[in-house]
Design an enzyme around this catalytic site. Structure first.
Site, PDB file in Angstrom:
ATOM      1  N   ARG A   7      40.669  38.499  35.234  1.00  0.00           N
ATOM      2  CA  ARG A   7      41.044  39.903  35.350  1.00  0.00           C
ATOM      3  C   ARG A   7      42.078  39.973  36.169  1.00  0.00           C
ATOM      4  NH1 ARG A   7      35.583  39.922  35.844  1.00  0.00           N
ATOM      5  NH2 ARG A   7      34.442  40.986  34.375  1.00  0.00           N
ATOM      6  N   LYS A  40      36.948  45.322  39.966  1.00  0.00           N
ATOM      7  CA  LYS A  40      36.715  43.956  40.220  1.00  0.00           C
ATOM      8  C   LYS A  40      37.531  42.857  40.615  1.00  0.00           C
ATOM      9  CE  LYS A  40      32.818  44.469  36.425  1.00  0.00           C
ATOM     10  NZ  LYS A  40      32.479  43.982  35.210  1.00  0.00           N
ATOM     11  N   SER A  86      39.234  46.159  32.048  1.00  0.00           N
ATOM     12  CA  SER A  86      40.491  45.445  32.835  1.00  0.00           C
ATOM     13  C   SER A  86      41.348  44.617  31.716  1.00  0.00           C
ATOM     14  CB  SER A  86      39.977  44.265  33.582  1.00  0.00           C
ATOM     15  OG  SER A  86      38.946  43.505  32.873  1.00  0.00           O
ATOM     16  N   GLN A  94      42.709  41.504  30.864  1.00  0.00           N
ATOM     17  CA  GLN A  94      41.958  40.256  31.029  1.00  0.00           C
ATOM     18  C   GLN A  94      42.240  39.114  29.901  1.00  0.00           C
ATOM     19  OE1 GLN A  94      37.953  40.750  29.232  1.00  0.00           O
ATOM     20  NE2 GLN A  94      38.097  42.814  30.432  1.00  0.00           N
ATOM     21  N   HIS A 140      40.295  35.195  28.239  1.00  0.00           N
ATOM     22  CA  HIS A 140      39.177  34.381  28.380  1.00  0.00           C
ATOM     23  C   HIS A 140      39.814  32.944  28.333  1.00  0.00           C
ATOM     24  CE1 HIS A 140      36.778  38.069  28.045  1.00  0.00           C
ATOM     25  NE2 HIS A 140      37.210  38.346  26.970  1.00  0.00           N
ATOM     26  N   LYS A 191      35.500  31.401  25.807  1.00  0.00           N
ATOM     27  CA  LYS A 191      34.982  32.919  25.083  1.00  0.00           C
ATOM     28  C   LYS A 191      35.856  33.267  24.101  1.00  0.00           C
ATOM     29  CE  LYS A 191      33.101  37.004  26.904  1.00  0.00           C
ATOM     30  NZ  LYS A 191      33.557  38.326  27.752  1.00  0.00           N
ATOM     31  N   GLU A 238      36.187  35.458  21.036  1.00  0.00           N
ATOM     32  CA  GLU A 238      35.598  36.863  20.800  1.00  0.00           C
ATOM     33  C   GLU A 238      35.928  37.697  19.505  1.00  0.00           C
ATOM     34  OE1 GLU A 238      35.405  38.786  24.438  1.00  0.00           O
ATOM     35  OE2 GLU A 238      37.024  40.191  24.039  1.00  0.00           O
ATOM     36  N   HIS A 256      44.468  40.957  26.658  1.00  0.00           N
ATOM     37  CA  HIS A 256      43.836  42.203  25.870  1.00  0.00           C
ATOM     38  C   HIS A 256      43.190  43.190  27.170  1.00  0.00           C
ATOM     39  CE1 HIS A 256      40.390  39.268  26.040  1.00  0.00           C
ATOM     40  NE2 HIS A 256      39.608  40.433  26.108  1.00  0.00           N
TER      41      HIS A 256
END
Length: 462
Positions: A335, A341, A149, A151, A153, A176, A178, A316
Site C-alpha cells: 500500500r 494502514k 488503498s 495498492q 500485489h 495475488k 485477482e 489499483h
C-alpha cells in the site's frame, strides 16, 4: 425415516465429521477406504460430501455498515446485534490461514478438515499435486463504502522476498492475481493513464506538476505516444515516485490548494469526473497523497456482471460498490496511499510495471443456459455467475477440482446425488463442492436465484 437417519449417522462417523446438520451426503452409499501411495485416504465407493460452510467476515474501515452492506446481509449480520456499528467489508471463503472458512455443522476449519481427510480425493489429484492441501483460490465478497488503498500485489518472486523480510506485514509467500465481478455499479482506479492524458494532467493540474518536479514534467511532456514505451515508463516511474515520496507537509499544502481551486472553479464550470472523484477522495482521506495520485490512474466503472482482472505489480484502488472477488490464496498487499494502514511506498514505486493501458473489461462467456464464466489468465481460479429464474434448474457438470458455491440472492435447492437433508439454499448460503461432483441447482420462490461458483481455472486441466 429412523433407519435412514441411522445409516446417515454411520456414514457421517465413517467420514470422520461430527454432526449432520451441515452435510449434504448420500444416505445409501457404502464406504470403502483405500490409501494412496501418498498416504491419503480415498473413499472409493462413496461420494464425498458437499459441505455447508460459514465464511469469515473482515471488518475493515472502508466497509459498509449493517444496513448498507451486502457482506453483512450475506453473513447474517455476523451476530453483532442491533447495536453493531462495525463496518462489514469482506466475506472470505477459502482456506487462507488468516481467516479460513469453517464447517457449518462442526465449526472445524475447512483447512483443517481437508488436511485431516487427505486432499487428493477432495481437491482432485492434479490440484493436490500442484498446490498441496489448500484451495488454490480465495473467494470473497466486498462491500466498498469508501475507497480502499492505492495498492499493488507482488508477483511470486517478490512475494517470497517480502514474506522472508517482513513476515508480520506480508503474511504469506504467494502471489495475488485477482478478479472482481461487479454485483452493483462498481468503481475503481486501475493502471496508469495514457501518455496523452498524463500530459493533460501536467498541463491542467499545477498541484500535481509541482510535486512531480520540473525536470520530470518536461520529459513526460516531450514523450511520444508510440516510442515503444521504454522511455515513457522510465519518466513515469520517476515522476510517480517523486509524487508518492514527497514530504507530508508538501502533500498537505498541495491537496489544500487543489481543493480550494476546484471548489472555486466548480462555480463557473462543470468539473470533470476525475476532478469530482479527487474531491470525494479528499473528504475521505484529507491531506493524503492518494488524492493527487488518482490523476495518474484510469478511472473505471463496471456495470453489474462486468469484471476486472488485476495482475501482479499493477496499481489499483477500489472506490465504491459491491463485488465478488476471486484470487490466488494470498493476502499480500503493498500500500502507498488512501489508507491508515502501513505504507510501503518505496516497494510499491519500485515494483510497478508502469504500463499505460486501459484495463480490459471482462463480460464473461456463456457456458450453458443461465451460466456465464469469467476466465482470467491465472491458473488458480475462475468464476461462474448463475442467474436462474424461479422454477428453472441447471446442472453444473463435475470438474476435476474443488468449487465453492455462494447463493447471493433468492432461494432454491442444491442437489448432489441423494441428499441427507432437503438441500435448501438461500441467500448467504455457502457450499464446498469436492472435485468430480455433479451439482444440480433448482430455483424457487418469487424471484430469480443468483449464485456464484469459484473454482480452479478450467485451462489448468486442459
Amino acid at each position: 425415516m429412523a433407519s435412514s437417519t441411522t445409516a446417515s449417522s454411520q456414514l457421517a462417523l465413517a467420514l470422520g465429521i461430527p454432526g449432520l446438520g451441515g452435510l449434504l451426503i448420500p444416505t445409501d452409499a457404502a464406504t470403502t477406504t483405500t490409501t494412496t501411495a501418498e498416504g491419503n485416504d480415498l473413499h472409493a465407493d462413496a461420494s464425498h460430501p458437499v459441505l455447508r460452510l460459514a465464511g469469515a467476515v473482515q471488518h475493515y474501515e472502508w466497509g459498509g455498515h449493517r444496513g448498507d452492506s451486502l457482506v453483512a446481509r450475506l453473513a447474517g449480520g455476523d451476530d453483532g446485534g442491533e447495536d453493531d456499528e462495525r463496518p462489514y467489508a469482506e466475506l472470505w471463503m477459502g482456506t487462507h490461514p488468516a481467516a479460513p472458512s469453517s464447517l457449518a455443522a462442526s465449526g472445524e476449519s475447512l483447512r483443517e478438515w481437508l488436511g485431516r481427510r487427505g486432499p487428493a480425493a477432495l481437491l482432485g489429484r492434479d490440484v493436490a499435486a500442484r498446490w498441496g492441501g489448500d484451495l488454490p483460490f480465495l473467494f470473497k465478497v466486498l462491500s466498498v463504502a469508501r475507497a480502499l488503498s492505492i495498492q499493488a500485489h507482488p508477483d511470486a518472486a517478490l512475494a517470497r522476498a517480502l514474506h522472508a523480510l517482513r513476515p508480520a506485514t506480508y503474511r504469506d509467500d504467494n502471489h495475488k492475481p485477482e478478479m472482481a465481478v461487479a454485483v452493483t455499479d462498481f468503481r475503481a482506479l486501475c493502471g496508469f493513464v495514457s501518455v496523452q492524458e498524463l500530459k493533460d494532467v501536467l498541463r491542467t493540474v499545477p498541484e500535481v506538476r509541482e510535486l512531480v518536479g520540473k525536470e520530470e514534467a518536461v520529459k513526460l511532456m516531450g514523450a511520444k505516444e508510440h516510442d515503444g514505451g521504454i522511455g515513457v515508463r522510465s519518466y513515469l516511474q520517476s515522476a510517480f515516485t517523486n509524487l508518492m515520496t514527497a514530504s507530508k507537509e508538501t502533500v498537505s499544502e498541495a491537496v489544500s490548494k487543489l481543493k480550494s481551486r476546484l471548489n472555486i472553479e466548480s462555480k463557473v464550470r462543470t468539473l470533470t469526473k476525475k476532478e469530482q472523484l479527487v474531491l470525494s477522495l479528499e473528504m475521505q482521506y484529507p491531506e493524503d497523497v492518494g488524492v493527487l495520485a488518482a490523476f495518474f490512474f484510469n478511472y473505471v466503472k463496471l456495470n453489474p456482471g462486468e469484471a476486472l482482472y488485476i495482475g501482479a505489480n499493477e496499481p489499483h484502488a477500489y472506490l465504491s460498490g459491491e463485488c465478488v472477488e476471486c484470487m490466488a490464496t494470498s493476502d499480500n498487499v503493498v500500500r502507498a496511499g488512501l489508507t491508515p494502514k502501513y505504507r510501503d511506498v518505496q516497494t510499491l514505486c519500485s515494483m510497478l510495471t508502469y504500463k499505460q493501458d486501459y484495463p480490459e473489461i471482462l463480460r464473461g462467456v456463456p457456458v450453458q443456459a443461465y451460466v456465464t464464466r469469467y476466465i482470467p489468465p491465472s491458473e488458480e481460479f475462475e468464476v461462474d455467475r448463475c442467474l436462474l429464474p424461479s422454477g428453472e434448474s441447471v446442472t453444473m457438470s463435475p470438474v476435476p477440482g474443488p468449487s465453492i458455491f455462494l447463493v447471493m440472492t433468492g432461494e432454491g435447492k442444491i442437489e448432489a446425488d441423494s441428499m441427507l437433508d432437503e438441500g435448501k439454499a438461500k441467500e448467504g448460503d455457502v457450499f464446498f463442492v469436492p472435485a468430480h461432483t455433479e451439482v444440480r441447482i433448482l430455483a424457487s420462490g418469487p424471484g430469480s436465484m443468483q449464485l456464484y461458483r469459484a473454482g480452479v481455472n478450467s485451462r489448468f486441466f486442459s
